[in-house]
Design a protein around this motif. Sequence first.
Motif, PDB file in Angstrom:
ATOM      1  N   PHE A 135       1.174  -1.047   0.108  1.00 33.64           N
ATOM      2  CA  PHE A 135      -0.343  -0.344  -0.352  1.00 33.64           C
ATOM      3  C   PHE A 135       1.002   1.499   0.169  1.00 33.64           C
ATOM      4  N   ILE A 136       1.209   1.795  -0.555  1.00 34.70           N
ATOM      5  CA  ILE A 136       1.430   3.385  -0.621  1.00 34.70           C
ATOM      6  C   ILE A 136       0.459   4.398  -1.532  1.00 34.70           C
ATOM      7  N   TYR A 137       0.263   5.511   0.091  1.00 36.74           N
ATOM      8  CA  TYR A 137      -0.649   6.700  -0.010  1.00 36.74           C
ATOM      9  C   TYR A 137      -0.150   7.574   0.633  1.00 36.74           C
ATOM     10  N   ASN A 138      -1.303   8.628   0.362  1.00 36.47           N
ATOM     11  CA  ASN A 138      -1.333   9.828   1.206  1.00 36.47           C
ATOM     12  C   ASN A 138      -2.593  10.204   1.017  1.00 36.47           C
ATOM     13  N   LYS A 139      -3.715  11.737   1.059  1.00 37.74           N
ATOM     14  CA  LYS A 139      -4.722  11.550   1.316  1.00 37.74           C
ATOM     15  C   LYS A 139      -5.312  11.840   0.071  1.00 37.74           C
ATOM     16  N   GLU A 140      -3.744  12.025  -0.824  1.00 29.32           N
ATOM     17  CA  GLU A 140      -4.514  12.468  -1.844  1.00 29.32           C
ATOM     18  C   GLU A 140      -4.552  11.170  -2.888  1.00 29.32           C
ATOM     19  N   SER A 141      -4.041   9.994  -2.961  1.00 31.72           N
ATOM     20  CA  SER A 141      -4.077   8.750  -3.830  1.00 31.72           C
ATOM     21  C   SER A 141      -3.690   8.299  -3.045  1.00 31.72           C
ATOM     22  N   ILE A 142      -3.383   7.111  -3.793  1.00 35.81           N
ATOM     23  CA  ILE A 142      -3.655   5.152  -3.152  1.00 35.81           C
ATOM     24  C   ILE A 142      -3.488   4.579  -3.996  1.00 35.81           C
TER      25      ILE A 142
END
Length: 348
Positions: free
Chosen positions: A29-36
């Motif tokens: 899982f690679i994520y931040n609040k904008e994308s995943i």
Amino acid sequence: MSLKTGLQPGTIIYTGVKNKYESVEIEEFIYNKESIYNNVNIYKENINLRLNFEMNNWINIIGIHDIELIKKIGEKFSIDNLILEDVVNNGQRPKIEIRDNLIFIVLKLITSDENNEFKYEQISLILLDNVLIIFQESKTPIFNTIKNRILKDIGRLRKRGIGYLAYGILDRIIDEYFVILEELNNRCDKLEELVLLSSDKREFEEILALKKDILKLKKVIIPLKEFMVILKSNEIKEYLTEDVDIYLEDLNDHINVAFENIESLFLKGNELIQLYHTTISTGMNEIMKVLTMISTVFIPLSFLVGLYGMNFEVIPELKWEYGYFILLGLMFTIICGIGYFFKKKKWW
């Protein structure tokens, strides 16, 4: 004998059941609040990771029996062999270690199957800058809720750093302890009722099995007191960030409650054994009481029978026409008298 006996420190050898899993699954899982970004692949020879150190990276490895994979992960993230050795040693005690470049955490995940048998699985977490690596022995749905929250952007996970994800994982594992504690408490209550109704060997064997389960769980929960002291120290705030302090306090409260519950269960287990022995003793006392009463009734009757059974030629009563019936009446009167005496003394 342990598989690690005689080996030098840092030897990476899996101590569980070998070849238990057909393949090793790596989920990313690679994520931040904008994308995943989410990807699941089966490991064969190469590690295909799409790391982005500007975002949060969660690497979930399911199956720790593949030593070559563990070594490659160690090389890729500069993890020393002593930590990798603990990752594949599934007999590790729950602990937390702070190194220069990472935090290493070991916990036990406990789940219950349809037969109410407990399964203990080691979960290892390695926390680096914006990277959380989790090693599991087998695939379990316990983290599915966390994965769904990340994928569907539910709650705070996507908006916070990797430290908050680590907290969420730890909290989910510890929450499962309360399910097990409740099951053990229900077994305690059920066994207490059974022991009071009837005490036999089967109940005693169930009590011993319960006691064994409580002791095993206690060995998992007791180290968490020390675990939380280290987790809340200033040394690891750079990894977890200070904005998770309030959540760590909540985690600490959960551990304290679990600690109190397991201590209470341990005492209940001891009391259950004492109750079993007390019930057995009470039953034996009742049996002895009945036998004593029977003996007391027949002692004077045996005396009379023995008296008139003596081989003397001159026993005046033997010539009585109604002697036999008088003796029977006397015996009956003695029986009634002894019964009345027992009743008055409330022994019967």
